[in-house]
Design a protein around this motif. Structure first.
Motif, mmCIF file in Angstrom:
data_model
loop_
_atom_site.group_PDB
_atom_site.id
_atom_site.type_symbol
_atom_site.label_atom_id
_atom_site.label_comp_id
_atom_site.label_asym_id
_atom_site.label_seq_id
_atom_site.Cartn_x
_atom_site.Cartn_y
_atom_site.Cartn_z
ATOM 1 N N VAL A 53 24.595 -17.806 99.341
ATOM 2 C CA VAL A 53 23.118 -18.267 99.639
ATOM 3 C C VAL A 53 21.658 -17.249 99.152
ATOM 4 C CG1 VAL A 53 21.785 -18.738 101.988
ATOM 5 C CG2 VAL A 53 23.677 -19.621 101.931
ATOM 6 N N ARG A 54 22.200 -16.018 99.703
ATOM 7 C CA ARG A 54 21.563 -14.988 99.792
ATOM 8 C C ARG A 54 20.535 -15.067 97.897
ATOM 9 N NH1 ARG A 54 24.379 -11.887 103.381
ATOM 10 N NH2 ARG A 54 25.921 -10.962 100.961
ATOM 11 N N MET A 57 18.340 -17.857 97.846
ATOM 12 C CA MET A 57 17.330 -17.817 98.071
ATOM 13 C C MET A 57 16.132 -16.840 97.655
ATOM 14 S SD MET A 57 18.729 -17.440 102.050
ATOM 15 C CE MET A 57 15.738 -16.868 102.262
ATOM 16 N N ASP A 58 17.327 -16.435 96.883
ATOM 17 C CA ASP A 58 16.779 -15.156 95.274
ATOM 18 C C ASP A 58 15.838 -15.670 94.451
ATOM 19 O OD1 ASP A 58 16.730 -12.913 97.407
ATOM 20 O OD2 ASP A 58 18.647 -12.121 96.210
ATOM 21 N N ASP A 59 16.041 -16.975 94.278
ATOM 22 C CA ASP A 59 15.946 -17.662 92.536
ATOM 23 C C ASP A 59 14.967 -18.881 92.978
ATOM 24 O OD1 ASP A 59 17.405 -15.849 91.396
ATOM 25 O OD2 ASP A 59 18.987 -17.514 91.023
ATOM 26 N N ALA A 60 15.366 -19.222 94.576
ATOM 27 C CA ALA A 60 13.995 -21.076 94.790
ATOM 28 C C ALA A 60 13.769 -21.107 95.814
ATOM 29 C CB ALA A 60 15.820 -21.865 94.486
ATOM 30 N N ALA A 80 27.792 -18.089 107.813
ATOM 31 C CA ALA A 80 27.080 -17.881 106.731
ATOM 32 C C ALA A 80 26.096 -17.586 106.729
ATOM 33 C CB ALA A 80 27.856 -18.318 105.376
ATOM 34 N N LEU A 81 25.588 -18.713 107.529
ATOM 35 C CA LEU A 81 24.202 -18.632 107.562
ATOM 36 C C LEU A 81 23.086 -17.549 108.344
ATOM 37 C CD1 LEU A 81 22.762 -22.327 107.206
ATOM 38 C CD2 LEU A 81 22.708 -20.956 105.483
ATOM 39 N N ALA A 82 24.046 -16.675 108.992
ATOM 40 C CA ALA A 82 23.837 -16.457 109.535
ATOM 41 C C ALA A 82 24.517 -14.679 109.543
ATOM 42 C CB ALA A 82 24.872 -16.252 111.713
#
Length: 143
Positions: A53-54, A57-60, A80-82
């Motif tokens: 996820v990280r 989030m860096d890519d898109a 996992a999101l937390a």
């Protein structure tokens, strides 16, 4: 704008298993003119999901996850999101009541497993799920 689609579920890593939810999401993104730059399938491991996820989030500008929000112990997307957002997981009493009412309407009792579905990372909003008991999660952030 580009997107990343992440499918969560150890069952998807077995031979002969297809990520049909991810394929559907990529099709809808395409219909909206949003290019999917990459996609991933990951098992039910919260730290691994958080790393994916990280990276996404860096890519898109758009990151979509599918899977892992149900009531069982292997549904790890909330946790996992937390982890990925470095924020606490909080129980939403109003959502817990909604889930209990949904079960009661079908003559069933929502137990502690179902109540897990009312947990969400701080700062995330709910996405209504008219077809089931597990609501989706939404995070909007500045680019």
């Amino acid at each position: 704008m580009n997107a990343v689609v992440v499918a969560v579920g150890s069952e998807l890593l077995g031979p002969g298993r297809r990520d049909t939810n991810g394929e559907w999401l990529i099709g809808r993104l395409f219909d909206l003119g949003i290019e999917t730059s990459w996609r991933a399938v990951t098992g039910d491991d919260a730290p691994r999901i958080a790393r994916v996820v990280r990276s996404a989030m860096d890519d898109a500008g758009v990151v979509l996850l599918t899977g892992g929000l149900g009531p069982t112990e292997d549904d790890r997307t909330r946790e996992a999101l937390a982890l990925a957002l470095d924020t606490p997981l909080m129980r939403d009493p109003a959502m817990a009541d909604r889930i209990a009412a949904l079960f009661a309407a079908h003559g069933r009792v929502a137990g502690p497993r179902q109540a897990r579905q009312a947990d969400r990372p701080s700062g995330m909003a709910w996405i209504d799920n008219p077809l089931g008991s597990a609501p989706g999660l939404l995070l909007e952030r500045d680019a």
